[in-house]
Design an enzyme around this catalytic site. Structure first.
Site, short mmCIF file in Angstrom:
data_model
loop_
_atom_site.label_atom_id
_atom_site.label_comp_id
_atom_site.label_asym_id
_atom_site.label_seq_id
_atom_site.Cartn_x
_atom_site.Cartn_y
_atom_site.Cartn_z
N ASN A 145 9.99 -102.45 -36.46
CA ASN A 145 8.88 -103.32 -36.06
C ASN A 145 7.50 -102.68 -36.13
OD1 ASN A 145 7.78 -105.78 -34.74
ND2 ASN A 145 7.31 -104.30 -33.12
N ASP A 203 1.93 -103.16 -35.84
CA ASP A 203 3.03 -104.07 -36.17
C ASP A 203 3.17 -104.23 -37.68
OD1 ASP A 203 4.82 -105.88 -34.45
OD2 ASP A 203 4.25 -107.16 -36.14
N ARG A 232 21.57 -98.62 -33.79
CA ARG A 232 21.01 -99.41 -32.69
C ARG A 232 19.61 -99.77 -33.18
NH1 ARG A 232 16.16 -99.49 -29.48
NH2 ARG A 232 16.64 -100.26 -27.41
N ASP A 234 15.96 -101.32 -32.83
CA ASP A 234 14.95 -101.55 -31.80
C ASP A 234 14.18 -102.85 -32.05
OD1 ASP A 234 13.53 -100.12 -29.55
OD2 ASP A 234 11.80 -100.35 -30.87
N HIS A 238 11.14 -108.96 -32.36
CA HIS A 238 9.75 -108.87 -32.80
C HIS A 238 9.62 -108.89 -34.32
CE1 HIS A 238 8.38 -108.18 -28.71
NE2 HIS A 238 9.42 -107.39 -28.56
N GLU A 258 18.55 -104.65 -30.35
CA GLU A 258 17.96 -104.82 -29.02
C GLU A 258 17.12 -106.10 -29.02
OE1 GLU A 258 14.53 -103.17 -26.06
OE2 GLU A 258 14.33 -103.29 -28.22
N GLY A 262 16.73 -112.35 -21.06
CA GLY A 262 17.81 -112.68 -20.14
C GLY A 262 18.49 -114.01 -20.45
N ARG A 372 14.48 -91.00 -17.44
CA ARG A 372 14.78 -90.16 -18.62
C ARG A 372 14.86 -88.69 -18.19
NH1 ARG A 372 10.81 -93.42 -22.44
NH2 ARG A 372 11.83 -95.43 -22.29
C1 ABC Z 1 6.02 -96.66 -21.94
C2 ABC Z 1 5.78 -97.50 -20.66
C3 ABC Z 1 4.59 -98.32 -20.78
C4 ABC Z 1 3.44 -97.43 -21.12
C5 ABC Z 1 3.75 -96.67 -22.42
C6 ABC Z 1 2.66 -95.70 -22.79
O1 ABC Z 1 4.91 -95.93 -22.28
O2 ABC Z 1 6.89 -98.33 -20.40
O3 ABC Z 1 4.36 -98.98 -19.53
O4 ABC Z 1 2.34 -98.24 -21.30
C7 ABC Z 1 8.94 -96.88 -26.25
C8 ABC Z 1 9.08 -95.86 -25.16
C9 ABC Z 1 8.45 -96.37 -23.88
C10 ABC Z 1 7.02 -96.86 -24.11
C11 ABC Z 1 7.03 -97.89 -25.26
C12 ABC Z 1 5.65 -98.41 -25.58
O5 ABC Z 1 7.59 -97.26 -26.42
O6 ABC Z 1 10.47 -95.63 -24.94
O7 ABC Z 1 8.44 -95.32 -22.93
O8 ABC Z 1 6.54 -97.51 -22.94
O9 ABC Z 1 4.84 -97.42 -26.10
C13 ABC Z 1 12.23 -101.00 -27.02
C14 ABC Z 1 12.89 -99.67 -26.65
C15 ABC Z 1 11.91 -98.85 -25.85
C16 ABC Z 1 10.75 -98.46 -26.74
C17 ABC Z 1 10.28 -99.59 -27.58
C18 ABC Z 1 9.15 -99.35 -28.47
C19 ABC Z 1 10.96 -100.76 -27.68
O10 ABC Z 1 14.11 -99.89 -26.03
O11 ABC Z 1 12.47 -97.68 -25.28
O12 ABC Z 1 9.69 -98.02 -25.87
O13 ABC Z 1 9.72 -98.86 -29.70
C20 ABC Z 1 9.59 -105.24 -24.83
C21 ABC Z 1 10.29 -105.28 -26.17
C22 ABC Z 1 11.46 -104.32 -26.22
C23 ABC Z 1 11.03 -102.90 -25.83
C24 ABC Z 1 10.42 -103.00 -24.43
C25 ABC Z 1 9.92 -101.64 -23.94
O14 ABC Z 1 9.29 -103.90 -24.46
O15 ABC Z 1 10.73 -106.60 -26.44
O16 ABC Z 1 11.97 -104.31 -27.53
N1 ABC Z 1 12.11 -101.93 -25.86
C26 ABC Z 1 9.99 -109.00 -21.10
C27 ABC Z 1 9.84 -109.32 -22.56
C28 ABC Z 1 10.45 -108.22 -23.41
C29 ABC Z 1 9.80 -106.89 -23.06
C30 ABC Z 1 10.03 -106.64 -21.57
C31 ABC Z 1 9.44 -105.32 -21.12
O17 ABC Z 1 9.46 -107.72 -20.81
O18 ABC Z 1 10.46 -110.56 -22.86
O19 ABC Z 1 10.23 -108.49 -24.77
O20 ABC Z 1 10.42 -105.85 -23.84
O21 ABC Z 1 8.08 -105.32 -21.32
C32 ABC Z 1 14.07 -110.83 -18.24
C33 ABC Z 1 13.37 -111.76 -19.19
C34 ABC Z 1 12.77 -110.93 -20.31
C35 ABC Z 1 11.84 -109.86 -19.74
C36 ABC Z 1 12.63 -109.03 -18.74
C37 ABC Z 1 11.76 -107.92 -18.15
O22 ABC Z 1 13.16 -109.86 -17.73
O23 ABC Z 1 14.30 -112.70 -19.73
O24 ABC Z 1 12.04 -111.75 -21.19
O25 ABC Z 1 11.40 -109.01 -20.80
O26 ABC Z 1 14.61 -111.59 -17.18
CA CA Z 2 6.53 -107.53 -35.45
#
Ligand code: ABC
Ligand code: CA
EC number: 3.2.1.1
Length: 511
Positions: A145, A203, A232, A234, A238, A258, A262, A372
């Site tokens: 992505n 993006d 896996r 990611d 998106h 991924e 929910g 972590r």
């Molecule tokens: C971290 C912190 C941030 C900080 C940043 C500098 O560092 O979390 O607060 O600002 C990687 C790193 C993270 C880092 C991120 C961003 O990059 O591991 O440490 O954040 O820089 C994947 C991976 C994840 C990875 C990334 C990026 C993506 O597993 O480890 O993070 O490559 C979204 C994405 C999802 C992503 C996740 C982190 O963010 O969709 O792919 N994970 C809602 C949204 C989701 C969203 C989620 C969290 O919030 O719908 O799309 O995920 O923001 C349910 C609802 C859902 C809801 C959840 C929370 O509740 O049905 O819709 O999700 O009930």
């Molecule tokens: Ca995208």
């Protein structure tokens, strides 16, 4: 050398849907027999025998490597795992960004190089070989992505040194900058950016034919260069859905995506493009049931929806209760019985069980980055460690069920209705019957399995393979089981256990 923009602005490819039938099925079948240990590579083990301190709040590299994983394969195998999932392997943004260092591996800069913090290409091949020698599989985390560069100016839209983003050295390889603001608008979700202005995730323009073809050939080469057995994937939601079938076909191995949501109807279509998904809808139901006294019946509801709506039902999903993005269960609850019940879930349902490293050591980290932790301060403790033994028993029970009944992997988990439906769950997946409760260690719950469920005969002895305690059906074939300190129970008929086997041999009544 590649700082010329490589993305021609051409029309979207539309033929990819036709290739959906090519998603590899056999490799997924092989994965269903396995269980996966999820590793954050930087935090699992060092390859040089040192044990540096790791300040997780700093969000910096702590030193874990692929060689470190090789050195600890005995530890992983002793728990009963026959696959590992490791962090993304490609070269990431270097140095300290607004969000710390890229120790987790999700901030790719050059998809054709490896992350030198984790080792060399030879190290990664050695890991792959070492796994295969043990008949274990390698699952690699990959990101399509986005890529990441630190902004060079903060005027809007922001500027970046695109030449760092290889092989996509130009702004026209990416969607125009906008942050996702409306998760109900799927175009926003697919074409706007994750992150924030301090650290945007650029993006990728996955509507652009050149970009798309680059990713398709990249994944094919990556899988073959490092003999990867599964991916896996990611941030799957998106990227437009019709990107994925041809990507999976090029990967040629099991792909589990991924889709962080929910909601089953939202997630289900992604099981057509990839082999399956990490079962987030069920995760949320399980998490709520065990951490906030949520209703256990919602687990059954969610699984039934998933069984009906996912392609391949829930047989190919990744089933988990912890990962790198969510608070660990013991960060919310301290009751050991509840923790053990939650840990049991992934092993007794249809999906492929995934254990997040550190669960076996009782780690308690909350939200990212606290979840972590470095594993080495635990000393990789295998002795006097009830959680380690619990994981061993769960893996052993599942392997036993697979070996003793060819139907196990093909029969849907079935929920036997209980009178205390909000706090108990009886999950039948023959020859296993799992009895779970979120009542905690003082629980006085019980489970009833009427003879009409058709599971057992009269006066039949069943063995809880987590403790080797026994229970029996009555003269009519009904089963009534009391909770024991609120612990989970995983029952197997004693007649199926062998006195010369490794599973509760003392209670065995089989050959
Ligand atoms: C971290 C912190 C941030 C900080 C940043 C500098 O560092 O979390 O607060 O600002 C990687 C790193 C993270 C880092 C991120 C961003 O990059 O591991 O440490 O954040 O820089 C994947 C991976 C994840 C990875 C990334 C990026 C993506 O597993 O480890 O993070 O490559 C979204 C994405 C999802 C992503 C996740 C982190 O963010 O969709 O792919 N994970 C809602 C949204 C989701 C969203 C989620 C969290 O919030 O719908 O799309 O995920 O923001 C349910 C609802 C859902 C809801 C959840 C929370 O509740 O049905 O819709 O999700 O009930
Ligand atoms: Ca995208």
């Amino acid at each position: 050398m590649l700082n010329v923009p490589r993305c021609a602005s051409v029309a979207i490819l539309v033929l990819q849907l036709l290739l959906s039938a090519m998603v590899a099925a056999a490799p997924a079948d092989q994965w269903t027999k396995r269980s996966i240990y999820q590793i954050v590579t930087d935090r699992f083990a060092l390859g040089d025998g040192t044990s540096p301190s790791c300040n997780i709040g700093e969000r910096k590299y702590c030193g874990g490597t692929w060689q470190g994983i090789i050195d600890k394969l005995d530890y992983i195998q002793e728990m009963g795992f026959d696959a590992i999932w490791i962090s993304p392997i490609v070269e990431n943004v270097e140095g300290v960004t607004d969000g710390g260092e890229a120790y987790h591996g999700y901030w790719a800069q050059n998809i054709y190089s490896l992350n030198p913090h984790f080792g060399t290409a030879d190290d990664l091949r050695s890991l792959s070989n070492a796994l295969h020698q043990r008949n274990m599989y390698l699952m690699v985390d990959i990101v399509v992505n986005h890529l990441v560069a630190v902004p060079t100016s903060n005027t809007w839209p922001q500027s970046f040194d695109y030449s760092l983003l290889q092989p996509f050295g130009g702004s026209n390889c990416f969607h125009p900058e906008c942050f996702i603001s409306d998760y109900n608008n799927q175009t926003d979700v697919e074409q706007c950016w994750l992150g924030y202005s301090g650290l945007p995730l650029l993006d990728l323009d996955t509507e652009n034919a050149t970009t798309v073809n680059t990713m398709y050939s990249w994944i094919k080469d990556l899988v073959s260069d490092y003999s990867i057995d599964g991916l896996r994937v990611d941030t799957v939601k998106h990227v437009r859905k019709d990107f994925w079938p041809e990507f999976a076909a090029n990967a040629g191995v099991y792909t589990v995506g991924e889709v962080l949501i929910g909601d089953v109807p939202y997630a289900a279509p992604y099981t057509n493009g990839l082999d399956s998904i990490l079962d987030y809808p069920t995760y949320f139901a399980v998490y709520n049931a065990f951490t906030s006294g949520g209703n256990m019946a919602t687990i059954a509801d969610m699984v039934t929806q998933a069984q009906d709506q996912y392609n391949h039902g829930t047989f190919y999903v990744g089933s988990f209760v912890e990962n790198q993005d969510n608070p660990r269960i013991p960060s919310i609850v301290s009751d050991n019985s509840i923790i053990r019940n939650a840990m049991t879930w992934p092993f007794i349902n249809d999906g492929i069980p995934i254990l997040y490293y550190g669960q076996e050591q009782g780690y308690k980290g909350g939200n990212d980055p606290a979840n972590r932790e470095a594993l080495w301060p635990s000393g990789f403790n295998t002795e006097d460690n009830p959680l380690f033994a619990h994981v061993q028993a769960l893996n052993a029970a599942r392997k036993y069920a697979i070996a003793s009944s060819p139907a196990f992997l093909l029969s849907k988990a079935r929920f036997i209705p209980q009178s205390s439906a909000s706090s108990t769950l009886a999950v039948s997946k023959s020859p296993l019957l799992a009895l779970l409760t979120n009542g905690g260690s003082s629980s006085t719950e019980s489970w009833s399995i009427p003879n009409s469920a058709g599971l057992y005969s009269a006066n039949e002895t069943l063995v809880d393979v987590l403790t080797c305690n026994t229970v029996s059906t009555d003269a009519d074939g009904n089963l009534n089981v009391m909770a024991k300190n609120g612990m989970p129970q995983v029952l197997i008929p004693a007649r199926l256990l062998s006195p010369s086997g490794s599973l509760c041999a003392g209670q065995a009544q089989g050959l």
